[in-house]
Scaffold this motif. Sequence first.
Motif, PDB file in Angstrom:
ATOM      1  N   LEU A  95       0.893  -1.481  -0.221  1.00 29.84           N
ATOM      2  CA  LEU A  95       0.088  -0.037   0.229  1.00 29.84           C
ATOM      3  C   LEU A  95       0.828   1.214   0.419  1.00 29.84           C
ATOM      4  O   LEU A  95       0.812   1.847  -0.674  1.00 29.84           O
ATOM      5  CB  LEU A  95      -1.132   0.435   1.413  1.00 29.84           C
ATOM      6  CG  LEU A  95      -2.250   0.918   1.398  1.00 29.84           C
ATOM      7  CD1 LEU A  95      -2.749   0.857  -0.222  1.00 29.84           C
ATOM      8  CD2 LEU A  95      -2.914   1.308   2.662  1.00 29.84           C
ATOM      9  N   SER A 143       1.581   1.364  -3.540  1.00 33.85           N
ATOM     10  CA  SER A 143       0.930   2.290  -4.491  1.00 33.85           C
ATOM     11  C   SER A 143       0.356   3.297  -3.858  1.00 33.85           C
ATOM     12  O   SER A 143       0.529   3.663  -5.324  1.00 33.85           O
ATOM     13  CB  SER A 143      -0.280   1.200  -4.798  1.00 33.85           C
ATOM     14  OG  SER A 143      -0.738   1.018  -3.496  1.00 33.85           O
ATOM     15  N   CYS A 144       0.084   4.011  -3.101  1.00 36.14           N
ATOM     16  CA  CYS A 144       0.276   5.440  -2.977  1.00 36.14           C
ATOM     17  C   CYS A 144       1.718   5.833  -4.038  1.00 36.14           C
ATOM     18  O   CYS A 144       1.410   7.107  -4.389  1.00 36.14           O
ATOM     19  CB  CYS A 144       0.210   5.793  -1.936  1.00 36.14           C
ATOM     20  SG  CYS A 144      -2.118   4.963  -0.943  1.00 36.14           S
ATOM     21  N   GLN A 148       0.960   5.991   5.218  1.00 36.72           N
ATOM     22  CA  GLN A 148       0.107   6.047   2.927  1.00 36.72           C
ATOM     23  C   GLN A 148      -0.492   7.315   3.264  1.00 36.72           C
ATOM     24  O   GLN A 148       0.186   8.219   2.579  1.00 36.72           O
ATOM     25  CB  GLN A 148      -0.460   4.877   2.323  1.00 36.72           C
ATOM     26  CG  GLN A 148      -0.001   3.383   2.657  1.00 36.72           C
ATOM     27  CD  GLN A 148       0.182   2.154   3.877  1.00 36.72           C
ATOM     28  OE1 GLN A 148      -0.101   3.078   5.047  1.00 36.72           O
ATOM     29  NE2 GLN A 148       0.646   2.284   4.044  1.00 36.72           N
ATOM     30  N   SER A 166      -4.187   0.565  -5.112  1.00 44.52           N
ATOM     31  CA  SER A 166      -4.546   1.153  -3.044  1.00 44.52           C
ATOM     32  C   SER A 166      -5.772   0.575  -3.659  1.00 44.52           C
ATOM     33  O   SER A 166      -6.004   0.233  -2.280  1.00 44.52           O
ATOM     34  CB  SER A 166      -4.466   3.045  -3.439  1.00 44.52           C
ATOM     35  OG  SER A 166      -3.157   2.841  -3.879  1.00 44.52           O
ATOM     36  N   SER A 223      -3.906   4.200  -8.369  1.00 48.99           N
ATOM     37  CA  SER A 223      -5.188   3.696  -7.392  1.00 48.99           C
ATOM     38  C   SER A 223      -6.028   2.824  -7.254  1.00 48.99           C
ATOM     39  O   SER A 223      -6.020   2.469  -6.410  1.00 48.99           O
ATOM     40  CB  SER A 223      -6.041   5.490  -7.260  1.00 48.99           C
ATOM     41  OG  SER A 223      -5.847   5.565  -9.101  1.00 48.99           O
TER      42      SER A 223
END
Length: 90
Positions: free
Chosen positions: A54, A57-58, A86, A66, A63
């Motif tokens: 996470l 991906s952030c 995050q 996420s 998105s």
Amino acid sequence: MLTHKVFSTEPFEREGSMEFIKYCKEGQFEKARNMLEMNKYLVYDFDTTRHTALHWSCLRGHSKISKLLLDYGADPDAADIVNQNQIKMS
């Protein structure tokens, strides 16, 4: 008997976690989703800087990944090695 340890205590502890985090970093949604379907606990794994999938991906603006990770129970408050989560990172 507990067959899966839910939370990892070491980087890349769970089998496949290195590949899973790589897929999330790179925005490879289908590969990440397929791995989660096989092992939902991958969302709790982290790398050597304590970044979870996470976090990555952030950071990389993925998105869709996420959202997938959050749907699978990823912790948005998980802190990395310098105590960033995050929300602070994005």
